[in-house]
Design a protein around this motif. Sequence first.
Motif, short mmCIF file in Angstrom:
data_model
loop_
_atom_site.label_atom_id
_atom_site.label_comp_id
_atom_site.label_asym_id
_atom_site.label_seq_id
_atom_site.Cartn_x
_atom_site.Cartn_y
_atom_site.Cartn_z
N ILE A 25 0.90 -1.15 0.00
CA ILE A 25 0.00 0.00 0.00
C ILE A 25 0.94 1.20 0.00
O ILE A 25 1.75 1.36 0.91
CB ILE A 25 -0.89 0.01 1.26
N ALA A 26 0.87 2.02 -1.02
CA ALA A 26 1.83 3.12 -1.17
C ALA A 26 1.27 4.40 -0.55
O ALA A 26 0.21 4.88 -0.95
CB ALA A 26 2.18 3.35 -2.63
N GLN A 27 1.97 4.95 0.44
CA GLN A 27 1.64 6.25 1.01
C GLN A 27 2.64 7.27 0.45
O GLN A 27 3.84 7.15 0.66
CB GLN A 27 1.72 6.23 2.53
N ILE A 28 2.12 8.24 -0.27
CA ILE A 28 2.97 9.23 -0.93
C ILE A 28 2.80 10.57 -0.23
O ILE A 28 1.68 11.09 -0.12
CB ILE A 28 2.60 9.39 -2.43
N VAL A 29 3.89 11.13 0.24
CA VAL A 29 3.89 12.44 0.86
C VAL A 29 4.45 13.44 -0.15
O VAL A 29 5.61 13.33 -0.58
CB VAL A 29 4.74 12.46 2.14
N LEU A 30 3.63 14.38 -0.57
CA LEU A 30 4.05 15.37 -1.56
C LEU A 30 4.82 16.49 -0.87
O LEU A 30 4.41 16.99 0.19
CB LEU A 30 2.85 15.94 -2.31
N ARG A 31 5.92 16.88 -1.50
CA ARG A 31 6.75 17.96 -0.98
C ARG A 31 6.87 19.07 -2.03
O ARG A 31 6.95 18.80 -3.22
CB ARG A 31 8.14 17.44 -0.62
N ALA A 32 6.86 20.30 -1.54
CA ALA A 32 6.99 21.47 -2.41
C ALA A 32 8.39 22.04 -2.28
O ALA A 32 8.81 22.42 -1.18
CB ALA A 32 5.94 22.53 -2.04
N THR A 33 9.11 22.08 -3.38
CA THR A 33 10.42 22.73 -3.42
C THR A 33 10.45 23.59 -4.67
O THR A 33 10.78 23.10 -5.75
CB THR A 33 11.56 21.70 -3.45
#
Length: 388
Positions: A370-378
């Motif tokens: 189960i893939a948990q993706i945390v989006l990051r802003a750079t």
Amino acid sequence: MYQFHILTGLIALYVIGRLVLPLPWKTGAKCLAALGLFSISQHHLVTRTWFGTLASPEVPFAGIVVLGWLFGALLLLASFLFLKDVAAALLFLLRKAGLKWSLPSSHARWAGALSFAAFALSAIGVWQSVKVPEVHTVEITLKRLPPELDGLRLVQITDLHASKLFQGPWVRAVVERVNALNPDLILVTGDVIDGTPDVRAQDVAPLADLKARHGVFAALGNHEYYSNLAGWTQKFRELGFNLLLNEHVVIKSKGRALVLAGVTDRAASRFAATEPDIRKALAGVPKDAPIVLMDHQPRGARINAAAGVGLQFSGHTHGGQILGLRVVSQIVNEGFISGLYQVGAMQLYVGNGAGLWAGFPVRLGVQSEIAQIVLRATPGKETSVQAQ
């Protein structure tokens, strides 16, 4: 699809010719062994004829597990024999060059060792395939993601393949594990089921309990087309899925926007259904908004990248299922098999899948997930990713 049965039959004949016939056994024993191996290779033909379909064998769980174990052992044994033959050919060439090397031990001992390894590894592989998947967390820096959306958490569920192998209690366990993550968005990227809506009704019922702050969104996979597409499209909506079929929605959070799009699957062309159209899916998207796309198959990622997608989620490959043998799946999927890739200006995440097709329920060295993706802003930067 009868080419599949021809191929598996040829694999069995190879094993019979290279393993069984050279054994110092009586003719009757060899015939029984040969018949058993060929029967294992053709069990899909039996199940599709009398017990469901090729995509959805409707036999008891224990039967699918045993058949999967035997079929997996056959394929592994064929692979081991092929490697042995390659090694023997190389040693033959070395002997021609004057080096006196040869493979040790008798054929009977080789046959016993390779058979034991194949059946043992296949048993492990079946266990690895049917267990409830673990959560795999990945951080991805998404170009143009507003700072206000930094930390947005998406959960990808792909390739559940709800079936006689992955039944209601297993699906319930997956749902509970996903909900425990308290995600902002849930993305279901196809191959949710194997079988018709009436047969799978109880198995998919737990999916109605999936919860995310901004909703549950889904795209179709190729297996949805094999078993009453119209019925499943309606059923998914009843379960609370927001289907994106060559369309998009704008997710607004903290006053900022994220575009989430989905396309239909490439299998549509074989069923006179609506084919994937990325341009239609992205028509009218807000300018400069980050675009996340659900596309079940990773093939075509370069086309999607050229259309302006920033991050694509796919499945379909099951991660290749077996290390070493995964190269075959990698070739037919344009090199994309598992994990994170950089495709032009777009990033592509290919999930290993939670489940898999019941006709080959073996995983070795490739975990379900189960893939948990945390989006990051750079701002102004992109993640540098090595193609896996």
